[in-house]
Design an enzyme around this catalytic site. Structure first.
Site, mmCIF file in Angstrom:
data_model
loop_
_atom_site.group_PDB
_atom_site.id
_atom_site.type_symbol
_atom_site.label_atom_id
_atom_site.label_comp_id
_atom_site.label_asym_id
_atom_site.label_seq_id
_atom_site.Cartn_x
_atom_site.Cartn_y
_atom_site.Cartn_z
ATOM 1 N N ASP A 153 -6.552 -15.874 3.085
ATOM 2 C CA ASP A 153 -7.877 -16.431 3.400
ATOM 3 C C ASP A 153 -8.824 -16.223 2.224
ATOM 4 O OD1 ASP A 153 -7.130 -17.352 5.830
ATOM 5 O OD2 ASP A 153 -8.589 -16.224 7.000
ATOM 6 N N LYS A 191 0.885 -1.178 0.000
ATOM 7 C CA LYS A 191 0.000 0.000 0.000
ATOM 8 C C LYS A 191 0.919 1.223 0.000
ATOM 9 C CE LYS A 191 -4.182 1.770 0.291
ATOM 10 N NZ LYS A 191 -5.137 1.720 -0.810
#
Ligand code: NAD
Length: 359
Positions: free
Chosen positions: A250, A190
């Site tokens: 996930d 980011k």
């Protein structure tokens, strides 16, 4: 002879590790595996017996072994304990004490399970990606951290830090894995908002110079999350930080239909590894004989491949799992209406049966 520390942990941990032990015992007896097993405690069950989620003995035993097979830790029972006594502290502790900095998480979709994914078959069929997650630094470990009282209200704070060397070594791990595959690394950060990610991007670009045969790309984490569900097969190897990797892996896991299917490896610079399913202790289904043990069984295969130099038996385990799925057997989490639903124990038995018939 290899020596492996078995840490079932909490919740479904014992049930699923027992199925992996059936496989190991079979291979020891009939396929000359020669794996010596040492049994230990971690997590809430370790806290209940010793007052510590990571007893010193567990660390001492780990240092005498070549690898660890872990079930999972955590559960409602221990949620109100002080943070340093909670089961998860045991897991974070062993990762950091053994310096298991590289977490390798494959997301592979078996063709027989393409219907179990929530995404359209054509988007996910044949998916084979690896997420390499930095595991012992970043915001999960950074200091200062805490909750403080100021101006009549509470503030929560954590610190995201990465040193150049921490980024560099996880970068090398990812590039080496990519070399064995399709030679594409996507580094996720980011960097448009966070300085720690700006450094991450700079160092990854430097590391890439040592691997001219591997293509490096960069992607912001919000876009990576979107691309993973839009067009997941565009990726080969994703390398990312601890926090982003936790979430993205996930998400990638769900592409494959169930988190009960995916193994993972956490490796240090000496090749010592801890192998575990990517899911948690699933307290909601513990003790019901419905947990999927395949991720744990496949973790044994990963251990054989990455730490114990036995790709032959790793292949055999993976083939046995594939065969059982092909015969239409499923635990509840991966079943569709036409499948034969079986329990945890039966799934373990069937994988062993399949190994026997493929001898
Ligand atoms: P979880 O992975 O335990 O469960 C999420 C969901 O997936 C649940 O509905 C569960 O029933 C299902 N699930 C998980 N594993 C499954 C399996 N093998 N077969 C079938 N279904 C399965 O995550 P959670 O509910 O967020 O966390 C539960 C506890 O586990 C918490 O205490 C958490 O801290 C801990 N945890 C531990 C690990 C670990 O040990 N590596 C990882 C994640 C969470």
């Amino acid at each position: 002879m290899s020596k492996v520390l078995i840490l079932p942990g909490d919740g479904i941990g014992k049930e699923i590790v027992n199925q992996a032990l059936k496989v190991i015992n079979y291979l020891n007896q009939y396929q000359a595996l020669e794996m010596e097993l040492v049994h230990g405690l971690i997590g809430g069950s370790a806290y209940d017996k010793t007052g510590n989620p990571l007893p010193d003995k567990t660390i001492d035993d780990a240092k005498q072994c070549d690898s660890i097979l872990l079930g999972a830790v955590g559960g409602y029972k221990w949620e109100s304990l002080a943070r340093e006594l909670r089961p998860e502290k045991g897991l974070l502790g062993i990762r950091s004490q053994m310096d298991l900095f590289a977490n390798i998480r494959p997301a592979i979709l078996y063709s027989t399970l393409a219907d179990s994914s929530t995404l359209k078959k054509e988007i996910v069929a044949g998916l084979d990606i690896i997420i390499v997650r930095e595991l012992v630094a970043g915001i999960y470990f950074g200091k200062p951290r805490g909750i403080k009282q100021d101006n009549n209200q509470r503030y929560g704070f954590n610190t995201a830090t990465y040193s150049e060397s921490e980024i560099r070594r996880i970068g090398h791990s990812a590039f080496k894995i990519a070399r064995l595959r399709n030679k594409n690394v996507c580094s996720v950060d980011k960097a448009n908002v966070l300085e720690v990610c700006e450094l991450w991007r700079e160092v990854m670009t430097e590391v890439a110079k040592d691997y001219p045969d591997v293509k490096l790309s960069h992607m912001y984490v919000d876009n990576a999350a979107m691309q993973l569900v839009r067009q997941p097969k565009q990726f080969d190897v994703i390398v990312t930080s601890n926090l982003f990797g936790d979430i993205l892996s996930d998400c990638a896991a769900m592409l494959t239909g169930s988190i009960g299917m995916l193994p993972s490896a956490s490796i240090n610079e000496d090749g010592f590894g801890m192998y575990e399913p990517i899911h948690g202790a699933a307290p909601d289904i513990a003790g019901k004989d419905i947990a999927n043990p395949l991720a744990t069984i496949l973790s044994v295969a990963m251990m054989l491949r990455y730490s114990l130099n036995n790709s032959l038996l790793a292949d055999k385990i993976e083939k046995a799992v594939e065969d059982v799925l092909e015969q239409g057997y499923r635990t509840k989490d991966i079943a569709t209406s036409k499948d034969k639903i079986i329990g945890t124990n039966e799934m373990g038995d069937l994988v062993v049966e399949s190994l026997k018939s493929n001898q």
